[in-house]
Enzyme design. Structure first.
Site, PDB file in Angstrom:
ATOM      1  N   THR A  95       5.374  -2.338  10.347  1.00  0.00           N
ATOM      2  CA  THR A  95       5.785  -2.045   9.050  1.00  0.00           C
ATOM      3  C   THR A  95       6.806  -2.942   8.620  1.00  0.00           C
ATOM      4  O   THR A  95       7.562  -3.350   9.669  1.00  0.00           O
ATOM      5  CB  THR A  95       6.186  -0.658   8.557  1.00  0.00           C
ATOM      6  OG1 THR A  95       7.392  -0.436   9.277  1.00  0.00           O
ATOM      7  CG2 THR A  95       5.111   0.385   8.950  1.00  0.00           C
TER       8      THR A  95
ATOM      9  N   LYS B 265      -3.005  -6.471   6.434  1.00  0.00           N
ATOM     10  CA  LYS B 265      -1.757  -5.957   5.745  1.00  0.00           C
ATOM     11  C   LYS B 265      -1.997  -5.321   4.314  1.00  0.00           C
ATOM     12  O   LYS B 265      -2.656  -5.758   3.506  1.00  0.00           O
ATOM     13  CB  LYS B 265      -0.752  -7.188   5.519  1.00  0.00           C
ATOM     14  CG  LYS B 265       0.608  -6.756   4.752  1.00  0.00           C
ATOM     15  CD  LYS B 265       1.567  -7.833   4.310  1.00  0.00           C
ATOM     16  CE  LYS B 265       1.948  -8.463   5.505  1.00  0.00           C
ATOM     17  NZ  LYS B 265       3.053  -9.782   4.949  1.00  0.00           N
TER      18      LYS B 265
ATOM     19  N   ASP C 287      12.137 -17.149   4.233  1.00  0.00           N
ATOM     20  CA  ASP C 287      12.248 -16.147   5.035  1.00  0.00           C
ATOM     21  C   ASP C 287      12.339 -16.343   6.405  1.00  0.00           C
ATOM     22  O   ASP C 287      11.317 -15.552   7.242  1.00  0.00           O
ATOM     23  CB  ASP C 287      11.422 -14.785   4.602  1.00  0.00           C
ATOM     24  CG  ASP C 287      12.230 -13.638   5.124  1.00  0.00           C
ATOM     25  OD1 ASP C 287      13.565 -13.590   5.485  1.00  0.00           O
ATOM     26  OD2 ASP C 287      11.503 -12.406   4.936  1.00  0.00           O
TER      27      ASP C 287
END
Length: 726
Positions: A393, A413, A510
């Site tokens: 997750t 996903k 990210d």
């Protein structure tokens, strides 16, 4: 067939022949290869017993025979193979007891005997396997009870689908490294011990289909690490849901069905990350929590709880809604008191179900795009989005492992359901960026599907987890330096491709160890492009003046990896990715998380390293202890890589190299020819740092430009350098 004369290869150290359609029996002569260290014959058609002589190989560390048709017993001689580190005999037809002698394997780290016909009592000698981290015995016929003494190093235990009985004792709490515990489909009884709270790293707990009784211990609600799944279904639990369950804010899947639980569901109303909840076949009562998640729960997940009711609020007429609620309560009480009313209730449910199905049919209108041709049914994908298939997750959704009809395995996903523009933008970003690019070190988006209620992304399934789990998880940083170097070089190639070879350029936004996934052979793949942005500007990134930047001055990322410009609201450029990449390299070199709470004074990793070097500390002291003690050339490689990482984490964006330069510098490090970084150079200023600046005095000369070859695309125009894989 494996030739019987293979034993003549007396100097053979490695024999890998997996997935080659080999037939016949394992020849006894394999035991004559006394130098053999690793044997992998997985996924063939081998039959017959495992030769007991095979376990006389003193140097054998890896024995992988999974996915064959082997039969017979596991020889007690296995206890003689004391060097064995990894043993996988799963998916065969092995029978008989698990030999007690297995407790002699003090070096054993990974043991998988699942999906066989093993029987007999659970060995009480497993405690002797002091370094065991992975234990999988599921789908056998093992009896007895869970031993009181298990290796404290265990991180995953799967003994589900056996015939275990007895109760769990408080000794389960001694497994403080445990992250996943599968005990489902057994006959275990009694109460769940409160000592389970000591399993502070537990992410998944499956106790389903047993005979546990009593109240659900409140300690389960205090396990803040539970984020994947908690399955307590098909037991004899009674009482109310502990109020402490409201603290399970990270939990994705919760199954409490088929118990004797009572009370209301208020303790679950604040669980924002839940994607699946089943409370059917209990004695729950009261009003369902008024949240979007509960309003969309299927009726089947609430069935057979006679006292539960749903309040429907019509914003245009609240008075009528309140009246309707009262009528419904009265009707339900009448229905529960007479058999005639039960018939009416059945009719009522059927009618409502028919209406709901018609509404759901409209919502199930799928929009799909596939980027390669394969047999894919969206219904087969959705039906496999179950708790047992969850593999992770994250901030943007839940990832499932799904097999499709042609035999391929996908990672799917399922994006979090949200009305916020940021969550919707994450889905669009993944499609816009990954749908049009291909690189050997970037996760491949195979396609996507979307309807009113679900947004799904389909990727290649990568079996080795993430770089973060390799460094901090079950692997505990045991990867050799050569593997770590290949990973960081691969990520550098991916970022260089995005920054310099894509037109327009792409900023990832990210970059972190969790978003570097590892495929076969630990091939690295940069993933999670939910925060990616198309750059606005020069696109080449070769000069500071022409550096690309995103149109907004703010771009979210992950704490510990974000560049300083995030805090000062400066424009976000490709140099922000470079900074995050430098943190990842430091993490690889030191084996420490960027926000490691054990660092002195609570300093972040980059500041701790700067302070160490500013105080003339030996640079080799900050390296991961598992990397130390290597030869001088290898130590030099690691220290040179440390120098590159410090260029990347300079406080000023203009002082950071481009990713094209980073790739060139890393490629010069291995093999090392004439230029080496000396310990004294590093100590005397090669890596200097102060509270005002993090720039270093090591300034490698700019690398030559790569030749650029243009490749056309029907979707958009991208350039691929000679280092890229289109």
């Amino acid at each position: 067939m494996i030739p019987g004369r293979i034993g003549d290869l007396r100097s053979l150290t490695l024999f890998f022949a997996w997935q080659n359609k080999l037939t016949g029996k394992l020849p006894d002569s394999l035991s004559e290869c006394q130098e053999l260290e690793a044997l992998d014959l997985s996924y063939n058609n081998l039959i017959g017993p495992i030769p007991n002589q095979l376990f006389g190989l003193k140097n054998l560390t890896k024995l992988l025979l999974l996915g064959n048709d082997l039969s017979g017993i596991i020889p007690p001689d296995i206890g003689n193979c004391t060097s064995l580190y990894r043993l996988r005999l799963n998916h065969n037809r092995l029978a008989g007891n698990i030999p007690q002698e297995i407790g002699n394997l003090k070096n054993l780290n990974f043991l998988d005997l699942s999906n066989n016909h093993l029987s007999g009592d659970f060995p009480q000698t497993f405690g002797g396997c002091q370094n065991l981290e992975f234990l999988d015995l599921h789908s056998n016929s093992i009896t007895g009870s869970v031993p009181d003494s298990l290796p404290k190093s265990l991180q995953l235990i799967d003994i589900s689908d056996n015939m275990l009985s007895g109760s769990l004792t408080h000794s389960i709490g001694s497994l403080n490294e445990l992250t996943k515990l599968y005990l489902g489909k057994n006959q275990i009884n009694g109460r769940v011990p409160s000592g389970i709270l000591s399993c502070s790293k537990l992410q998944l707990l499956d106790l389903g289909s047993n005979s546990f009784s009593g109240e659900i211990p409140k300690e389960l609600g205090l396990l803040s690490s539970l984020e994947i799944s908690l399955n307590l279904s098909h037991n004899q639990f009674s009482g109310k849901i502990p109020s402490e369950f409201s603290s399970l804010g990270k939990l994705g899947v919760l199954d409490l069905s088929h118990n004797k639980l009572t009370g209301n569901l208020d303790a679950l109303s604040s669980l924002q990350n839940l994607v699946s909840l089943n409370v059917s076949f209990n004695g729950f009562s009261g009003e369902l929590p008024n949240t979007p998640f509960f309003q969309k729960l299927p009726l089947s997940d609430l069935a057979e709880n006679q006292g539960l009711y749903i309040t429907t609020i019509n914003s245009s007429d609240k008075t009528q809604s309140a009246s309707h609620k009262s009528v419904m309560k009265l009707v339900m009480s009448i229905l529960l008191s007479t058999s005639v009313a039960l018939v009416l209730l059945t009719v009522y449910v059927l009618i409502r179900s028919h209406i709901a199905n018609e509404s759901r049919a409209q919502a199930d209108s799928w929009e799909m795009t596939l980027y390669q041709k394969f047999d894919l049914s969206i219904d087969e994908i959705v039906i496999n989005l179950t708790s047992s298939n969850v593999i992770g997750t994250g901030s943007s959704g839940v990832v499932y492992k799904v097999s499709i009809p042609n035999g391929e395995i996908l990672a799917v996903k399922k994006m979090w359901l949200s009305t916020s523009s940021e969550e919707s933008r994450a889905f669009d970003n993944e499609i816009r960026t990954l749908g049009s690019i291909r690189h050997k070190n970037i996760i491949r988006l195979l396609g996507w599907g979307s309807n009113r209620n679900l947004k799904l992304l389909f990727y290649d399934y990568l079996p080795n987890g993430s770089l973060s789990s390799l460094l901090h998880g079950s692997g505990k940083g045991k990867a050799e330096w050569e593997t770590r170097y290949d990973v960081i070089l691969g990520v550098a190639h991916a970022l260089s491709y995005m920054h310099h070879d894509c037109v327009p350029s792409i900023i990832h936004g990210d970059v972190k160890a969790m978003n570097v996934l590892l495929g076969p052979g630990f091939q690295p793949y940069l993933a999670d492009f939910g925060l990616a942005r198309i750059a606005d500007g020069g696109g080449g990134g070769d000069d500071t003046e022409n550096s690309m930047q995103v149109q907004t001055h703010y771009l979210a990322g992950s704490y510990g990896y974000m560049a300083p410009e995030h805090a000062s609201m400066q424009p976000i450029t490709e140099k922000s990715d470079v900074y995050s990449y430098g943190i990842v390299v430091l993490e690889v070199l030191t084996g420490r998380h960027p926000l490691d709470p054990t660092l002195p004074m609570g300093a972040p990793l980059v500041q701790w390293v700067r302070n160490h070097l500013a105080n003339n500390g030996d640079p080799s002291d900050i390296l991961d202890s598992k990397l130390k003690g290597r030869s001088d050339p290898t130590m030099h490689e690691m220290l040179q890589t440390l120098a590159v990482s410090f260029l990347c984490v300079s406080t000023k964006a203009s002082d950071r190299p481009t990713m094209k330069d980073v790739v060139a510098m890393l490629k010069e490090i291995r093999p090392i020819e004439s230029s080496r970084v000396d310990h004294d150079v590093l100590k005397k200023g090669g890596l200097t740092s102060s509270s005002h600046s993090s720039s270093t005095t090591i300034k490698p000369s700019p690398p030559p430009r790569n030749a650029v070859v243009s490749h056309g695309s029907s979707n958009c125009s991208y350039d691929f350098s000679d280092e890229s894989n289109s």
